[in-house]
Write a protein that holds these residues in place. Structure first.
Motif, mmCIF file in Angstrom:
data_model
loop_
_atom_site.group_PDB
_atom_site.id
_atom_site.type_symbol
_atom_site.label_atom_id
_atom_site.label_comp_id
_atom_site.label_asym_id
_atom_site.label_seq_id
_atom_site.Cartn_x
_atom_site.Cartn_y
_atom_site.Cartn_z
ATOM 1 N N GLN A 21 0.825 -1.207 0.000
ATOM 2 C CA GLN A 21 0.000 0.000 0.000
ATOM 3 C C GLN A 21 0.863 1.263 0.000
ATOM 4 O O GLN A 21 0.552 2.239 -0.696
ATOM 5 C CB GLN A 21 -0.928 -0.005 1.215
ATOM 6 C CG GLN A 21 -2.030 -1.049 1.129
ATOM 7 C CD GLN A 21 -2.828 -1.161 2.405
ATOM 8 O OE1 GLN A 21 -2.331 -0.880 3.502
ATOM 9 N NE2 GLN A 21 -4.082 -1.586 2.285
ATOM 10 N N GLU A 22 1.952 1.224 0.750
ATOM 11 C CA GLU A 22 2.840 2.390 0.804
ATOM 12 C C GLU A 22 3.488 2.651 -0.548
ATOM 13 O O GLU A 22 3.593 3.801 -0.990
ATOM 14 C CB GLU A 22 3.911 2.181 1.874
ATOM 15 C CG GLU A 22 4.823 3.388 2.049
ATOM 16 C CD GLU A 22 5.830 3.208 3.172
ATOM 17 O OE1 GLU A 22 6.758 4.029 3.253
ATOM 18 O OE2 GLU A 22 5.687 2.251 3.957
ATOM 19 N N CYS A 23 3.913 1.576 -1.215
ATOM 20 C CA CYS A 23 4.514 1.729 -2.548
ATOM 21 C C CYS A 23 3.502 2.306 -3.536
ATOM 22 O O CYS A 23 3.845 3.154 -4.373
ATOM 23 C CB CYS A 23 5.025 0.380 -3.049
ATOM 24 S SG CYS A 23 6.507 -0.223 -2.208
ATOM 25 N N ILE A 24 2.263 1.847 -3.446
ATOM 26 C CA ILE A 24 1.218 2.348 -4.340
ATOM 27 C C ILE A 24 0.958 3.826 -4.086
ATOM 28 O O ILE A 24 0.817 4.621 -5.025
ATOM 29 C CB ILE A 24 -0.072 1.520 -4.164
ATOM 30 C CG1 ILE A 24 0.143 0.102 -4.707
ATOM 31 C CG2 ILE A 24 -1.246 2.201 -4.880
ATOM 32 C CD1 ILE A 24 -0.986 -0.847 -4.409
ATOM 33 N N GLU A 25 0.904 4.202 -2.809
ATOM 34 C CA GLU A 25 0.669 5.608 -2.467
ATOM 35 C C GLU A 25 1.772 6.501 -3.013
ATOM 36 O O GLU A 25 1.506 7.582 -3.571
ATOM 37 C CB GLU A 25 0.569 5.756 -0.954
ATOM 38 C CG GLU A 25 -0.710 5.167 -0.369
ATOM 39 C CD GLU A 25 -0.703 5.174 1.149
ATOM 40 O OE1 GLU A 25 0.276 5.720 1.735
ATOM 41 O OE2 GLU A 25 -1.648 4.642 1.756
ATOM 42 N N ARG A 26 3.017 6.051 -2.875
ATOM 43 C CA ARG A 26 4.142 6.843 -3.383
ATOM 44 C C ARG A 26 4.105 6.900 -4.909
ATOM 45 O O ARG A 26 4.429 7.922 -5.515
ATOM 46 C CB ARG A 26 5.456 6.257 -2.891
ATOM 47 C CG ARG A 26 5.683 6.444 -1.399
ATOM 48 C CD ARG A 26 6.999 5.825 -0.960
ATOM 49 N NE ARG A 26 7.239 6.016 0.455
ATOM 50 C CZ ARG A 26 7.850 7.076 0.996
ATOM 51 N NH1 ARG A 26 8.279 8.049 0.192
ATOM 52 N NH2 ARG A 26 8.030 7.167 2.289
ATOM 53 N N GLY A 27 3.730 5.787 -5.535
ATOM 54 C CA GLY A 27 3.634 5.773 -6.989
ATOM 55 C C GLY A 27 2.557 6.706 -7.500
ATOM 56 O O GLY A 27 2.740 7.398 -8.511
ATOM 57 N N LEU A 28 1.423 6.755 -6.783
ATOM 58 C CA LEU A 28 0.328 7.634 -7.187
ATOM 59 C C LEU A 28 0.677 9.108 -6.989
ATOM 60 O O LEU A 28 0.133 9.975 -7.671
ATOM 61 C CB LEU A 28 -0.938 7.287 -6.408
ATOM 62 C CG LEU A 28 -1.655 6.005 -6.867
ATOM 63 C CD1 LEU A 28 -2.765 5.634 -5.895
ATOM 64 C CD2 LEU A 28 -2.202 6.166 -8.279
ATOM 65 N N GLU A 29 1.568 9.383 -6.065
ATOM 66 C CA GLU A 29 2.031 10.765 -5.908
ATOM 67 C C GLU A 29 2.804 11.214 -7.143
ATOM 68 O O GLU A 29 2.772 12.395 -7.516
ATOM 69 C CB GLU A 29 2.915 10.882 -4.665
ATOM 70 C CG GLU A 29 2.155 10.761 -3.354
ATOM 71 C CD GLU A 29 3.081 10.790 -2.155
ATOM 72 O OE1 GLU A 29 4.311 10.935 -2.359
ATOM 73 O OE2 GLU A 29 2.600 10.664 -1.023
ATOM 74 N N ILE A 30 3.491 10.249 -7.782
ATOM 75 C CA ILE A 30 4.271 10.558 -8.986
ATOM 76 C C ILE A 30 3.378 10.550 -10.217
ATOM 77 O O ILE A 30 3.484 11.416 -11.082
ATOM 78 C CB ILE A 30 5.422 9.533 -9.149
ATOM 79 C CG1 ILE A 30 6.344 9.558 -7.923
ATOM 80 C CG2 ILE A 30 6.217 9.816 -10.413
ATOM 81 C CD1 ILE A 30 7.329 8.410 -7.875
#
Length: 256
Positions: free
Chosen positions: A206-215
């Protein structure tokens, strides 16, 4: 006068008396005709032709060497030869990593020498090839940046290979290296998230997805993966609840 067939005219080739199996075995020692790796000369010695061909792979600048291995990795990936592709990407990564050392001469003076330390694709610290080059001092900032980008791409590509091979820990490690070099690399977060999901590291995924969506806020890939992560989280929660209920039932039966 006795007639002579065409096959009898002139000197006979030395291979004429060999059967097909023997001929193919001999050809397999030539790199051009090689269908499987043969490191011998057929008589217990080394295959000098193969050794010479392998040595060519380490000639040139670090960028040229790494590019060559990357190309071979790409070719294997297209053929779905993911294990071989991962090894080639590993060699490209190693070729792109150079190290400065100092060599002491007999008089005790330090002689500056730049070498490239290449670790094999299996990352065995005990296996290293030192490739000498006179071109390291001539590298420009642009060449250094190009090499950095190439190495980053190879880490990312190797992560893709290991996803296919289900080597999820290696995927996470390679993506971590990518993010050290390019902190805003969305693909690294995406592949990390997929690997974390595969080993039920839900929070990390979930954390990786959140960071990816920020980009990449509009990325359909991250949104689709986020749904899968939530579904997996719900499934694991239900399994945990069922196990808890079974434990309660067991304790109740024992008391009775």
């Amino acid at each position: 006068m006795a007639s002579t067939t065409p096959s009898q005219i002139g000197p006979q080739p030395k291979y004429a008396s060999e059967d097909t199996a023997s001929l193919m075995k001999g050809l397999n020692r030539l790199p051009l005709f090689m269908t499987e790796l043969d490191t011998t000369d057929g008589g217990g010695g080394s295959n000098t032709a193969l050794e010479a061909l392998q040595a060519l792979a380490y000639e040139g600048t670090p960028f040229e060497i790494a590019s060559n291995f990357k190309t071979q990795g790409n070719d294997c990936f297209k053929l779905k030869q993911y294990k071989d592709a991962a090894e080639y990407y590993g060699k490209a990564i190693a070729a792109g990593s150079k190290k400065d050392t100092k060599k002491e001469d007999s008089s005790g003076n330090a002689e500056n020498e730049k070498i490239e330390e290449i670790v094999d694709a299996k990352q065995d610290p005990g296996t290293r090839i030192l490739v000498h080059s006179d071109n390291y001092g001539e590298e420009t900032e642009i060449e250094t940046e190009n090499l950095k980008r190439l190495v980053t791409t190879c880490y990312l590509n190797r992560a893709a290979c290991n996803l296919e091979l289900r080597n999820y820990r290696r995927v996470i490690n390679d993506c971590a290296e990518v993010l050290k070099l390019q902190p805003l690399n969305a693909k690294a977060y995406y592949r990390s998230a997929r690997a974390c999901l595969a080993i039920d590291k839900i929070k990390e995924a979930q954390e990786c997805i959140e960071r990816g969506l920020e980009i990449e806020p509009q990325s359909s890939y991250f949104n689709s993966l986020s749904i899968k992560v939530m579904q997996r989280e719900d499934h694991l929660l239900k399994v945990e609840q069922q196990q808890s209920q079974r434990e309660v039932m067991k304790k109740h039966i024992v008391r009775m």
